[in-house]
Design an enzyme around this catalytic site. Structure first.
Site, short mmCIF file in Angstrom:
data_model
loop_
_atom_site.label_atom_id
_atom_site.label_comp_id
_atom_site.label_asym_id
_atom_site.label_seq_id
_atom_site.Cartn_x
_atom_site.Cartn_y
_atom_site.Cartn_z
N LYS A 1 0.86 -1.18 0.00
CA LYS A 1 0.00 0.00 0.00
C LYS A 1 0.90 1.23 0.00
O LYS A 1 1.42 1.63 1.04
CB LYS A 1 -0.91 0.04 1.22
CG LYS A 1 -2.03 -1.01 1.21
CD LYS A 1 -1.68 -2.20 2.03
CE LYS A 1 -2.88 -3.14 2.14
NZ LYS A 1 -2.49 -4.47 2.64
N LYS B 1 -1.04 -3.04 11.32
CA LYS B 1 0.20 -3.80 11.08
C LYS B 1 1.36 -2.94 11.58
O LYS B 1 2.05 -2.29 10.79
CB LYS B 1 0.35 -4.12 9.60
CG LYS B 1 -0.91 -4.82 9.01
CD LYS B 1 -0.96 -4.70 7.52
CE LYS B 1 -2.32 -4.97 6.95
NZ LYS B 1 -2.95 -6.22 7.31
#
Length: 425
Positions: A168, A345
């Site tokens: 991402k 994360k």
């Protein structure tokens, strides 16, 4: 009988081809890291920073400013504002891009900039973007956006279907970068106040590390298109924007799939006081479990937050819970987040190093997917992330060793069955 023989032969050939494709996608031909990494330094030792740069790729560079963005209410406005302010280039790579309100907002913002003359390049994973309306892709292309799908299904790339880009990354004008856990979908909208709106964390960066973020995007863009994007529109001269040393690190199956796990093993081995891990999918292999247990035995405090009952992947949650016994027995604290799906994360080590990005704590991230993490070595930044961790922990329920041992038998059976597929999750 004679007419049947060709049909049988064709069927046999089809089954053989299917078996070959499965074998190519689901077996590992590379050597794996098979031994514990010897502990030579702590995370605060300069030798650790040098090792991170030499072993993992780009050097740790100073002069960066990194801002934390919590949940869609803060993540999406910041990303859209950066896109709106773009003057030369926008490079955007994402695993999840689905149709909906959020997807439409990004498509419109990117199209507007493209029509204004900004060079816009979008790389979406073919599997992760399967819920995107093809008409939306066509609209983006008509606006002049270069859109590519990573490892789209073709007869000649069947052997790569199990390798997805999970990265991402958004880079605007080569000066501002974003990374973290968020996907472009309505599930990430809002402020994680209910099960329909997920909890996630993303990060905005300025400074020399943005050039490394740009290089991470270009790694897969070249694989997908063969085109090299370079020059000042993509790599301008970058001045100091803050005081944080940082490194943008990536891994891929084609370029060394073990390197992301190596990064985590190095960091865990270097830990001296504490490890705080927020992870959406936690299915560590035996080596990683042993490395965490070693840290616990030398007195490192280990706290882990994972999704609770609102997990979006129940099979992964079951496989995860099957692995908790040795860690709980060694003294780790594991918490399940209660309000909604927990998609963060983030790893914080010794209140000094913060690793954030797309990587989950499982085999798919360590060995199969293309991943990218931003590593920041800054005590002030780490303290800020610890405050966020504690807020999340306050919304979580601790799972004790006793509770884990006395969970229902049927749960244990399903968890053991889920572990059979751990190499793919």
């Amino acid at each position: 009988m004679k007419t049947r023989l060709p049909l049988v032969a064709l069927a046999t050939a089809g089954i053989t081809l299917a078996a070959a494709i499965v074998a190519v996608n689901f077996t590992h031909r590379e050597k794996r890291i098979g031994q514990r990494i010897r502990r030579l330094y702590s995370a605060a030792d300069p030798d650790f920073g040098r090792a991170m740069g030499v072993l993992l790729g780009p050097a740790i560079v100073g002069g960066n400013r990194v801002e934390v963005l919590l949940n869609g209410d803060r993540i999406f406005p910041a990303m859209l504002a950066a896109i709106k302010d773009a003057r030369t280039s926008i490079n955007f790579e994402s695993f999840i891009y689905w149709s909906g309100t959020v997807g439409r907002q990004f498509a419109d913002a990117l199209a507007e900039r493209s029509r204004a003359g900004v060079k816009v390049h979008v790389l979406l994973d073919w599997v992760g973007s399967n819920k995107m309306d093809p008409a939306q892709l066509d609209e983006m292309a008509r606006a002049g956006i270069e859109v590519r799908r990573f490892h789209q299904l073709r007869w000649y790339n069947l052997g790569r279907m199990n390798n997805r880009t999970h990265r991402k990354v958004l880079v605007v004008d080569g000066r501002v970068g974003f990374t973290g856990g968020v996907g472009i979908a309505d599930q990430w909208a809002g402020d994680a106040l209910d099960p329909d709106h997920w909890r996630d964390t993303h990060f905005r960066a300025e400074g020399p590390v943005v050039a490394q973020m740009q290089a991470v995007f270009l790694d897969n863009w070249i694989k997908a298109t063969g085109a090299v994007l370079h020059g000042p529109d993509y790599f301008p001269a970058l001045k100091r924007a803050g005081s944080s040393p940082a490194q943008m690190f990536s891994s891929s199956r084609s370029g060394g799939s073990e390197s992301m796990q190596l990064m985590y093993l190095l960091v865990i081995t270097a830990a001296q006081r504490s490890i705080h891990l927020s992870t959406a999918y936690f299915v560590p292999d035996r080596l990683t479990l042993r490395t965490l247990a070693d840290a616990l035995r030398r007195g490192v405090k280990v706290q882990i937050i994972v999704p609770g009952e609102h997990s979006d992947a129940e099979s992964v949650r079951r496989a995860s819970r099957a692995r908790w016994g040795p860690l709980l027995g060694a003294g780790a604290e594991i918490y399940e987040y209660l309000p909604t799906m927990y998609h963060c994360k983030v790893m914080i080590v010794d209140s000094l190093l913060v690793s954030v990005g797309s990587t989950n704590f499982d085999n798919r991230s360590f060995r199969l997917n293309d991943e990218a993490n931003l590593n920041v070595l800054d005590p002030a930044f780490a303290r800020e992330q610890l405050r966020v961790f504690e807020e999340d922990r306050g919304r979580s329920r601790q799972v004790t060793l006793e509770a884990w041992r006395h969970r229902p038998l049927w749960d244990k059976v399903r968890e053991r069955w889920a572990l059979v597929f751990r190499s793919q999750i």
